[in-house]
Design an enzyme around this catalytic site. Sequence first.
Site, PDB file in Angstrom:
ATOM      1  N   TYR A 155       0.825  -1.205   0.000  1.00  0.00           N
ATOM      2  CA  TYR A 155       0.000   0.000   0.000  1.00  0.00           C
ATOM      3  C   TYR A 155       0.871   1.270   0.000  1.00  0.00           C
ATOM      4  O   TYR A 155       0.681   2.163  -0.830  1.00  0.00           O
ATOM      5  CB  TYR A 155      -0.914  -0.027   1.226  1.00  0.00           C
ATOM      6  CG  TYR A 155      -1.908   1.113   1.290  1.00  0.00           C
ATOM      7  CD1 TYR A 155      -3.025   1.119   0.472  1.00  0.00           C
ATOM      8  CD2 TYR A 155      -1.724   2.178   2.173  1.00  0.00           C
ATOM      9  CE1 TYR A 155      -3.939   2.160   0.531  1.00  0.00           C
ATOM     10  CE2 TYR A 155      -2.634   3.213   2.239  1.00  0.00           C
ATOM     11  CZ  TYR A 155      -3.747   3.203   1.420  1.00  0.00           C
ATOM     12  OH  TYR A 155      -4.656   4.237   1.473  1.00  0.00           O
TER      13      TYR A 155
HETATM   14  N1  LIG Z   1     -10.006   5.528   4.572  1.00  0.00           N
HETATM   15  C1  LIG Z   1      -8.797   5.959   4.860  1.00  0.00           C
HETATM   16  O1  LIG Z   1      -8.412   6.085   6.025  1.00  0.00           O
HETATM   17  C2  LIG Z   1      -7.848   6.361   3.773  1.00  0.00           C
HETATM   18  C3  LIG Z   1      -6.680   7.016   4.127  1.00  0.00           C
HETATM   19  C4  LIG Z   1      -5.783   7.404   3.145  1.00  0.00           C
HETATM   20  C5  LIG Z   1      -6.076   7.162   1.825  1.00  0.00           C
HETATM   21  N2  LIG Z   1      -7.227   6.510   1.483  1.00  0.00           N
HETATM   22  C6  LIG Z   1      -7.479   6.247   0.067  1.00  0.00           C
HETATM   23  O2  LIG Z   1      -8.739   6.772  -0.265  1.00  0.00           O
HETATM   24  C7  LIG Z   1      -9.284   6.014  -1.338  1.00  0.00           C
HETATM   25  C8  LIG Z   1     -10.694   5.564  -0.970  1.00  0.00           C
HETATM   26  O3  LIG Z   1     -10.623   4.724   0.169  1.00  0.00           O
HETATM   27  P1  LIG Z   1     -11.902   4.386   1.051  1.00  0.00           P
HETATM   28  O4  LIG Z   1     -11.474   4.411   2.455  1.00  0.00           O
HETATM   29  O5  LIG Z   1     -13.026   5.231   0.600  1.00  0.00           O
HETATM   30  O6  LIG Z   1     -12.105   2.841   0.658  1.00  0.00           O
HETATM   31  P2  LIG Z   1     -13.432   2.043   0.278  1.00  0.00           P
HETATM   32  O7  LIG Z   1     -13.022   0.610   0.321  1.00  0.00           O
HETATM   33  O8  LIG Z   1     -14.576   2.498   1.116  1.00  0.00           O
HETATM   34  O9  LIG Z   1     -13.707   2.490  -1.237  1.00  0.00           O
HETATM   35  C9  LIG Z   1     -12.849   2.110  -2.270  1.00  0.00           C
HETATM   36  C10 LIG Z   1     -13.694   1.798  -3.502  1.00  0.00           C
HETATM   37  O10 LIG Z   1     -12.796   1.451  -4.571  1.00  0.00           O
HETATM   38  C11 LIG Z   1     -13.431   0.427  -5.325  1.00  0.00           C
HETATM   39  N3  LIG Z   1     -12.457  -0.352  -6.083  1.00  0.00           N
HETATM   40  C12 LIG Z   1     -11.502  -1.175  -5.604  1.00  0.00           C
HETATM   41  N4  LIG Z   1     -10.848  -1.762  -6.610  1.00  0.00           N
HETATM   42  C13 LIG Z   1     -11.391  -1.317  -7.762  1.00  0.00           C
HETATM   43  C14 LIG Z   1     -11.154  -1.568  -9.131  1.00  0.00           C
HETATM   44  N5  LIG Z   1     -10.220  -2.436  -9.520  1.00  0.00           N
HETATM   45  N6  LIG Z   1     -11.903  -0.936 -10.045  1.00  0.00           N
HETATM   46  C15 LIG Z   1     -12.876  -0.071  -9.670  1.00  0.00           C
HETATM   47  N7  LIG Z   1     -13.150   0.214  -8.380  1.00  0.00           N
HETATM   48  C16 LIG Z   1     -12.425  -0.411  -7.432  1.00  0.00           C
HETATM   49  C17 LIG Z   1     -14.129  -0.434  -4.276  1.00  0.00           C
HETATM   50  O11 LIG Z   1     -15.148  -1.244  -4.865  1.00  0.00           O
HETATM   51  C18 LIG Z   1     -14.652   0.603  -3.307  1.00  0.00           C
HETATM   52  O12 LIG Z   1     -15.973   0.990  -3.609  1.00  0.00           O
HETATM   53  C19 LIG Z   1      -8.331   4.848  -1.579  1.00  0.00           C
HETATM   54  O13 LIG Z   1      -7.479   5.147  -2.664  1.00  0.00           O
HETATM   55  C20 LIG Z   1      -7.547   4.786  -0.284  1.00  0.00           C
HETATM   56  O14 LIG Z   1      -6.278   4.218  -0.476  1.00  0.00           O
HETATM   57  C21 LIG Z   1      -8.129   6.111   2.434  1.00  0.00           C
END
Ligand SMILES: NC(=O)c1ccc[n+]([C@@H]2O[C@H](COP(=O)([O-])OP(=O)(O)OC[C@H]3O[C@@H](n4cnc5c(N)ncnc54)[C@H](O)[C@@H]3O)[C@@H](O)[C@H]2O)c1
Length: 248
Positions: A155
């Site tokens: 990651y």
């Molecule tokens: N939640 C956190 O604390 C956090 C912190 C830092 C960064 N992020 C980043 O924010 C972004 C969103 O994270 P989140 O927490 O909302 O996660 P989440 O799991 O709630 O949402 C991620 C979405 O991406 C979709 N996805 C995954 N693989 C895919 C693919 N191959 N094609 C199309 N869609 C796909 C999933 O179906 C899901 O709906 C991510 O890039 C994550 O790395 C999140």
Amino acid sequence: MRLEFERHTAVITGAASGLGRAIAEKLHASGARIALLDLQAEPLQQVAAELGNDAEAFAVDITDEMQVNETIARIGERFGQIDILVNSAGVTGRTGIRSEEVESADLHFVFDVNFFGSFYTARAVLPWMLRRNYGRILHIASIAGKEGNAGMLAYSASKAAVIGMTKVQGKEYAETGITINALAPAVIRTAMVEAMPESQVKYMTDKIPMKRCGTLEEIAHIAAFIVSPGTSFTTGFTFDMTGGRATY
Ligand SMILES: NC(=O)c1ccc[n+]([C@@H]2O[C@H](COP(=O)([O-])OP(=O)(O)OC[C@H]3O[C@@H](n4cnc5c(N)ncnc54)[C@H](O)[C@@H]3O)[C@@H](O)[C@H]2O)c1
């Protein structure tokens, strides 16, 4: 009253859940037409139905280059223009493990989604943005990409690659009216975080000086600011959203 994103078309990946969904709701409420992209077709349809007018769901796997190209072409033809891309789709892969335990297949999987997926969508929207000399691309990276979270090699390294891509793309398109930035959040309680080992989540939240997680409202607010027309003299930059963890 004129809405800030009126007549803007925004493509948002990962829009079925978490940050992507919250950003989609915010931009839609501010007048944008939204193309919602995600792997999960059903929840995605629900988000589109809840948003109502000017929101369409496109079920797509962003690791599939051809699918991405075809989907972006359909969106461009459907709406006539693409002004905004927010890359929020992402996965953590296995976490809570040290480097000697990392499997190559997991590393490839995480890079395919987080790095290659963001590259494919950006590459596909850029010609649409160049047509009008205007665009805003926002890659959702992570503090893990700036600092490296122990236990999260795949990651952290994939998000560092996204930050590197942002710097390159920002410079490449600096004279075109297109800005390309990233956002590096700390922890926001979403499905992604709930799926991680609690010890890994504690490791990350303990590092936040504000002693709390970020909220979806805060994410949507800063994302809307970054992709707004007025944020026009900042590109290649990684914005912070870590409650004080990163001060650089
Ligand atoms: N939640 C956190 O604390 C956090 C912190 C830092 C960064 N992020 C980043 O924010 C972004 C969103 O994270 P989140 O927490 O909302 O996660 P989440 O799991 O709630 O949402 C991620 C979405 O991406 C979709 N996805 C995954 N693989 C895919 C693919 N191959 N094609 C199309 N869609 C796909 C999933 O179906 C899901 O709906 C991510 O890039 C994550 O790395 C999140």
